[in-house]
Structures are given as structure tokens and as C-alpha cells.
Scaffold this motif. Sequence first.
Motif, PDB file in Angstrom:
ATOM      1  N   ALA A   1       7.352  11.628  -1.618  1.00 16.29           N
ATOM      2  CA  ALA A   1       7.304  11.066  -0.272  1.00 16.29           C
ATOM      3  C   ALA A   1       6.417  11.846   0.682  1.00 16.29           C
ATOM      4  CB  ALA A   1       8.721  11.000   0.300  1.00 16.29           C
ATOM      5  N   ILE A   2       6.322  13.154   0.506  1.00 17.73           N
ATOM      6  CA  ILE A   2       5.584  13.993   1.459  1.00 17.73           C
ATOM      7  C   ILE A   2       4.286  14.523   0.855  1.00 17.73           C
ATOM      8  CG2 ILE A   2       5.686  16.030   2.917  1.00 17.73           C
ATOM      9  CD1 ILE A   2       7.568  13.833   3.810  1.00 17.73           C
ATOM     10  N   LEU A   3       4.331  15.031  -0.376  1.00 17.32           N
ATOM     11  CA  LEU A   3       3.164  15.699  -0.953  1.00 17.32           C
ATOM     12  C   LEU A   3       2.186  14.749  -1.629  1.00 17.32           C
ATOM     13  CD1 LEU A   3       4.685  18.923  -2.575  1.00 17.32           C
ATOM     14  CD2 LEU A   3       3.512  18.683  -0.372  1.00 17.32           C
ATOM     15  N   LEU A   4       2.664  13.644  -2.183  1.00 18.64           N
ATOM     16  CA  LEU A   4       1.816  12.806  -3.032  1.00 18.64           C
ATOM     17  C   LEU A   4       0.575  12.299  -2.299  1.00 18.64           C
ATOM     18  CD1 LEU A   4       1.277  11.306  -5.676  1.00 18.64           C
ATOM     19  CD2 LEU A   4       2.692   9.423  -4.800  1.00 18.64           C
TER      20      LEU A   4
ATOM     21  N   GLY B   1       7.217   4.222  -5.802  1.00 15.78           N
ATOM     22  CA  GLY B   1       7.375   4.328  -7.253  1.00 15.78           C
ATOM     23  C   GLY B   1       7.525   5.767  -7.711  1.00 15.78           C
ATOM     24  N   ALA B   2       6.775   6.681  -7.072  1.00 13.05           N
ATOM     25  CA  ALA B   2       6.914   8.094  -7.428  1.00 13.05           C
ATOM     26  C   ALA B   2       8.323   8.595  -7.138  1.00 13.05           C
ATOM     27  CB  ALA B   2       5.887   8.921  -6.666  1.00 13.05           C
ATOM     28  N   LEU B   3       8.899   8.141  -6.027  1.00 11.08           N
ATOM     29  CA  LEU B   3      10.273   8.535  -5.699  1.00 11.08           C
ATOM     30  C   LEU B   3      11.247   8.093  -6.788  1.00 11.08           C
ATOM     31  CD1 LEU B   3      10.489   7.695  -1.893  1.00 11.08           C
ATOM     32  CD2 LEU B   3      10.677   9.953  -2.924  1.00 11.08           C
ATOM     33  N   ARG B   4      11.026   6.916  -7.328  1.00  5.71           N
ATOM     34  CA  ARG B   4      11.955   6.379  -8.320  1.00  5.71           C
ATOM     35  C   ARG B   4      11.788   7.039  -9.679  1.00  5.71           C
ATOM     36  NH1 ARG B   4      13.029   0.160  -6.824  1.00  5.71           N
ATOM     37  NH2 ARG B   4      12.524   0.235  -4.608  1.00  5.71           N
ATOM     38  N   LEU B   5      10.614   7.576  -9.952  1.00  2.00           N
ATOM     39  CA  LEU B   5      10.379   8.187 -11.259  1.00  2.00           C
ATOM     40  C   LEU B   5      10.716   9.665 -11.307  1.00  2.00           C
ATOM     41  CD1 LEU B   5       7.014   6.578 -12.454  1.00  2.00           C
ATOM     42  CD2 LEU B   5       9.359   5.855 -12.907  1.00  2.00           C
ATOM     43  N   LEU B   6      10.716  10.345 -10.158  1.00  2.00           N
ATOM     44  CA  LEU B   6      11.009  11.773 -10.164  1.00  2.00           C
ATOM     45  C   LEU B   6      12.458  12.022 -10.592  1.00  2.00           C
ATOM     46  CD1 LEU B   6       9.128  12.784  -6.923  1.00  2.00           C
ATOM     47  CD2 LEU B   6       8.652  13.655  -9.227  1.00  2.00           C
ATOM     48  N   PRO B   7      12.683  12.995 -11.484  1.00  2.00           N
ATOM     49  CA  PRO B   7      14.047  13.236 -11.995  1.00  2.00           C
ATOM     50  C   PRO B   7      14.936  13.915 -10.958  1.00  2.00           C
ATOM     51  CG  PRO B   7      12.519  14.836 -12.901  1.00  2.00           C
ATOM     52  CD  PRO B   7      11.691  13.855 -12.129  1.00  2.00           C
TER      53      PRO B   7
ATOM     54  N   TYR C   1       0.818  -1.214   0.000  1.00  2.00           N
ATOM     55  CA  TYR C   1       0.000   0.000   0.000  1.00  2.00           C
ATOM     56  C   TYR C   1       0.850   1.261   0.000  1.00  2.00           C
ATOM     57  CZ  TYR C   1       0.732  -1.014   4.987  1.00  2.00           C
ATOM     58  OH  TYR C   1       1.290  -1.347   6.190  1.00  2.00           O
ATOM     59  N   MET C   2       2.153   1.150   0.285  1.00  2.00           N
ATOM     60  CA  MET C   2       3.047   2.298   0.153  1.00  2.00           C
ATOM     61  C   MET C   2       3.858   2.237  -1.140  1.00  2.00           C
ATOM     62  SD  MET C   2       2.344   4.022   2.827  1.00  2.00           S
ATOM     63  CE  MET C   2       3.667   5.234   2.872  1.00  2.00           C
ATOM     64  N   GLY C   3       3.554   1.247  -1.981  1.00  2.00           N
ATOM     65  CA  GLY C   3       4.324   1.065  -3.204  1.00  2.00           C
ATOM     66  C   GLY C   3       4.211   2.226  -4.175  1.00  2.00           C
ATOM     67  N   PHE C   4       3.012   2.842  -4.270  1.00  2.00           N
ATOM     68  CA  PHE C   4       2.850   3.932  -5.239  1.00  2.00           C
ATOM     69  C   PHE C   4       3.720   5.131  -4.870  1.00  2.00           C
ATOM     70  CE2 PHE C   4      -0.021   5.088  -1.906  1.00  2.00           C
ATOM     71  CZ  PHE C   4      -0.150   6.457  -1.941  1.00  2.00           C
ATOM     72  N   ALA C   5       3.884   5.398  -3.562  1.00  2.00           N
ATOM     73  CA  ALA C   5       4.748   6.505  -3.144  1.00  2.00           C
ATOM     74  C   ALA C   5       6.213   6.178  -3.426  1.00  2.00           C
ATOM     75  CB  ALA C   5       4.540   6.795  -1.662  1.00  2.00           C
TER      76      ALA C   5
ATOM     77  N   THR D   1      -5.035   3.890 -13.415  1.00  2.00           N
ATOM     78  CA  THR D   1      -3.899   3.622 -14.301  1.00  2.00           C
ATOM     79  C   THR D   1      -2.644   4.332 -13.802  1.00  2.00           C
ATOM     80  OG1 THR D   1      -5.403   3.393 -16.175  1.00  2.00           O
ATOM     81  CG2 THR D   1      -3.078   3.766 -16.668  1.00  2.00           C
ATOM     82  N   ALA D   2      -2.784   5.606 -13.413  1.00  2.00           N
ATOM     83  CA  ALA D   2      -1.628   6.319 -12.863  1.00  2.00           C
ATOM     84  C   ALA D   2      -1.115   5.639 -11.605  1.00  2.00           C
ATOM     85  CB  ALA D   2      -2.014   7.778 -12.568  1.00  2.00           C
ATOM     86  N   TYR D   3      -2.038   5.200 -10.760  1.00  2.00           N
ATOM     87  CA  TYR D   3      -1.651   4.474  -9.540  1.00  2.00           C
ATOM     88  C   TYR D   3      -0.898   3.191  -9.900  1.00  2.00           C
ATOM     89  CZ  TYR D   3      -2.199   1.991  -5.090  1.00  2.00           C
ATOM     90  OH  TYR D   3      -1.974   1.290  -3.934  1.00  2.00           O
ATOM     91  N   GLY D   4      -1.398   2.461 -10.895  1.00  2.00           N
ATOM     92  CA  GLY D   4      -0.736   1.220 -11.300  1.00  2.00           C
ATOM     93  C   GLY D   4       0.657   1.450 -11.852  1.00  2.00           C
ATOM     94  N   VAL D   5       0.850   2.523 -12.612  1.00  2.00           N
ATOM     95  CA  VAL D   5       2.187   2.832 -13.133  1.00  2.00           C
ATOM     96  C   VAL D   5       3.163   3.075 -11.979  1.00  2.00           C
ATOM     97  CG1 VAL D   5       3.539   4.517 -14.444  1.00  2.00           C
ATOM     98  CG2 VAL D   5       1.350   3.698 -15.340  1.00  2.00           C
TER      99      VAL D   5
END
Length: 589
Positions: free
Chosen positions: A360-363, A334-340, A328-332, A409-413
Amino acid sequence: MSSNGHTGSADPIDRLRKDDVTPEAPTPGGLKAVGGVAGWLDDRTGAAKPVGYLMKKVFPEHWSFMLGEVAMYSMIICLLSGTFLTFWFVPSAGQVVYDGSYLPLRGITMSEAFRSTVDISFDIRGGLLIRQIHHWAALMFIVALSVHMLRVFFTGAFRKPREINWVIGCILSMLALIEGFAGYSLPDDLLSGTGLRAAEGFMRSVPVLGSYLSFALFDGPFPGEAIIPRLFSVHVLLLPAILVGLFTAHIGLVFVHKHTQFPGPGRTNDNVVGFPVMPVYAAKAGGFFFIVFGVIALISGLVTINPIWAYGPYDPSPVTAGSQPDWYMGFADGALRLLPGWLEFTAFGFTFSFNVMIGAILLIPVMYGLMAVYPFLEKWVTGDNREHHLLDRPRNNPTRTGLGMAGLTAYGVLMFAAGNDLMAIKLHLSINDITHILRAAFFIAPPIVFWVTKRICLSLQRKDRDLVLHGRETGRIIRTADGKFFEQHEPLDEFTRWNLVQHDPHEVLTLERATDEHGVASPTARKDKARSALSRFYFTDSINPVTPAELAAAHHDGHGHESLGAIEAGSDESRPALESAHREPPKRP
């Protein structure tokens, strides 16, 4: 004996007994005692009236309504199993040397929190089973809550008067993530310690205040000895109290409002078709609780989860690049890994790490904030201020359904991105290529899914219109006397037809003049223009339900393909039946 003796002898007896009162059967002593206690309590609390109201509350029957019950029962199981674990868990980061029954860990220095968790797993009878029940129930709680929210969103159950309940549900879901993170961080094993180390870095990414937040929470440099007892207080006292309070408010509002129901025979915005709480619904709910508990206990007994003895106590020195957070924390993650990386820069003597802070904080608060305000946005766009107690079929609101699928879909990515390193290792691919593809997919895939979903919904609506107008195909070809061929269609029964035509038609809001007759600009012109644009986005290509006039015209003009047993829609006798079939739901005999 006289000829009328048999009647004459009965009449006096009947006259004597006509005023007799049949004595009531004596009340059993047990029921009398219960009634006395109930009366005593009612005299002092006045609870009889509200309890009687609750017991008569009607709940509809549909499998999707059980999703909220699964979430509630899972939370109850978490509370019960967590209470058991608190008897033996020691929330302390003090260092001890393990000398327990698990041989591979003997002689290793560890925290008291880790030591007590290992003792619960191996030395307390039933401890490992309760630990796993607690963990699996927490996962089930988050899963059921998430799927329940999806059901509410796609069916429009968040509309007036349930906007507050939707906001409460969003807060519940967000706090459930935090509660889960606090819970799996308590054992102080290598995996949870790595997660805490990452959380400390997330806090430091907050501009200006980050280091102060970290020092305040950890009471000094990481890791310190204060975080475990503080997390324990948050996990056991603070968050459960808030969750239980919000859940109570949520259930209370469900009782205050009429329960939503899917369209069907006899179901309107003014009634609820189902069973009362007592005795039917209460018996079913009680049985369902034990089913949920049994399934969680079965999974917990067969499937290992969080084997902390395999990870060992937390030590910051081992390399733990392969560690993953709970799903349940995977999407956050994943966002960390995709941010440039270029989102981190220095200005005014401060380092701004937006490449970390955004994910990590805002999403999480931004995501749940958007979810919470959506009912108010849709209400503003549609201008619909009515109460809604009948649910939408997802196909009948294509734009809302498309938006929901785009969000999923965005969540799944982001979820896939959380495993980009493992995918690169197992599939022998470049991690950079995977990251670039997922970055592009985050922006490209949701609009595509929105368009495809909306097209599917519109196609299903067209199919529904065709069914209502022409009926079902029978496969029988008939030749008329003049040599023409046509296929016989079978008309829909009134119950099926009602479900296909009961939803409200949608209209695009027309934009009023931006200026009055004197050329003075309207103070709300900009807002009205935005609302009109959103209305076009929602409803430009909407397909409205068949009207009685359209149905009558289809049969009158021969478009009904000689429906079997169809009424002659053009006749005066048939028109009231057609119109009532659209205005009121049919009633079962």
C-alpha cells in the motif's frame, strides 16, 4: 509605315516603363489591425522570435505520437469539466438530511459533499453528463499516459537527451494515480468512503509514524470532518498545479529537443521529417482535440460510471467486502491480497505490518522509482553517451523489450489478484488456491515471459537478416543448364532494406584487468565487473544488422539465389551503392 515600325514603336514605351514599380495591393484593414497589435505586443514582450520558432517546429507523423496528445487533451477536458463541477460541489463533511428530487434517498442523513454531488447529478441541467465526462476523461488521461510511456520505453525514446523528460513522465503518471484517488474520494459515498477507510489503515501500517500520519491527515480519529475539504484542496488546487507545471515542462523539453522519429527514408539523427506547427500540425491537433472530446462525451452519455446514488452515503457499518478500487489502483490492491500474513510481527513494543505497508505504501514509489532510473542504468551498461533521435524497433533491443514485457506481466498478475474474491465466488473456486497460484505466478511468470519475448525478438531479427541477404521468396523454381534447381528471390528495395539494417550493432563490454602491472587492485574493479555482467546479460546473444561486406559476400557466393535484378555485389560499381545503403538513409525522388 516602316518595315520595322512595330518594333520601333514598342521600344520607347518599354524604355519609359522599365523602371516602373508595380504597386502592392493595399493591406486589408483587419490584417493591418492585427499586425499593429502583434507589433505592439512584440515591442513589450519580445515574443515574436520564440513564437516564430515554435510555429516552425516540425513534428513527424505517426499514429503512436498521438498517444501523448490524447493524454494532454484528456487532462484539459478534466480541468474544464472540473471547473464546472466546483460551482456546485460543497466540500464539507457536515451532516444534512436529504430532501432533494431523488426519492429513494429522501430523509437519509448524509454529508453535504454527498448531497451536493447528488444534486449535481439530478438537479443541475447537464450536471450528470459533466460528472461522467470528468470521470471518463480522468480514466482516459491515465490510460493514454500509461500507453504513451510504454511506447517511449519500448522504442528507446528515453535515451539521451530525453532522460529528464522520462523522469518527468514517471512523476506525472504517479501523481495522476494520487489525483484520481483524491477525486473519486470526494463524493463521500459508500464506495469512496470505504477506500478512504482503507487508506487510513495503510497509513497506520507505517512503522512508528503511522498513527501520527493518520491523525495529522484526518485531524483526529477517522473519519472526522477535515478530510473532505483537505482532499478538495489537494484535488482542485495542489495536484492540478503540479500536473500542469510538469506537463508544461514536458512539452517545453519536447520543443527544445528534436522530436523523435521512426527510421525511414531521409530520416537521420540530424533532421526531423514531418510538418511544421503552423499551419498543418496546428490544424490537425485542433481537429484531434475535438475528436477526443467527442469520443469521451459519447462514452459519458452512454455508459454510466460511479453511480453514487446506488451506493448511498458513507456509513462504516455496512459490509463492503465486494468493493473494488478504480482500475489504476488495482495492482496495489492485488499486492495487498498476495502479501503473506507472517509479514506482520511485533518487536520492541511496536507492531510492524509489512504485509500492508509493502503493497500500500512502498509499491507505488518503488515501482515508479525503478522506471525513472532505468534510462541511466541502460546508459551505464551500454556506455552509449550519444544523442538518439531515431527510435528503436522493439525487436532490435530484445533484452529491453523482454524486461518491459516481464514488468507488464507482474503488473497483470497483481491486477488479477485484486479480484481474487470475485473470481472465487463467480467460478466456485477456493480463494486460498487462487491466492497461492497468483503468488507463484508473480515470481514465475515474468521470467518466462522475458525469455519468450526475447526469443521472439531474436527470431524476428534473424528473419530480417535473411530478408536482407537473400530477398523475398517468389515461389518460382528455376532449373539451370546443368540440372540444378533453385528458387528465385526478389531483392528488397533500398527503402525497405534501410529499415532492416540501420540500427546500431551491439557488443559485449570486455572486462579490464582487476589489477595494474604492479598488482594494485583497481578501485572500480567491482563496479566494472558488475557492468560487464550486465552487458553480457543484455548483448551476449544479440544479432547485429547485416554489414555491406556480408551482403556483398552473400550475392558473390551465390547465396542470393539469383536475386531478380540484383546488382553484382562483387563488382566495383556495386560496392559504393551497398555501403551507402547502410550508412545513409535513401532519399525519395
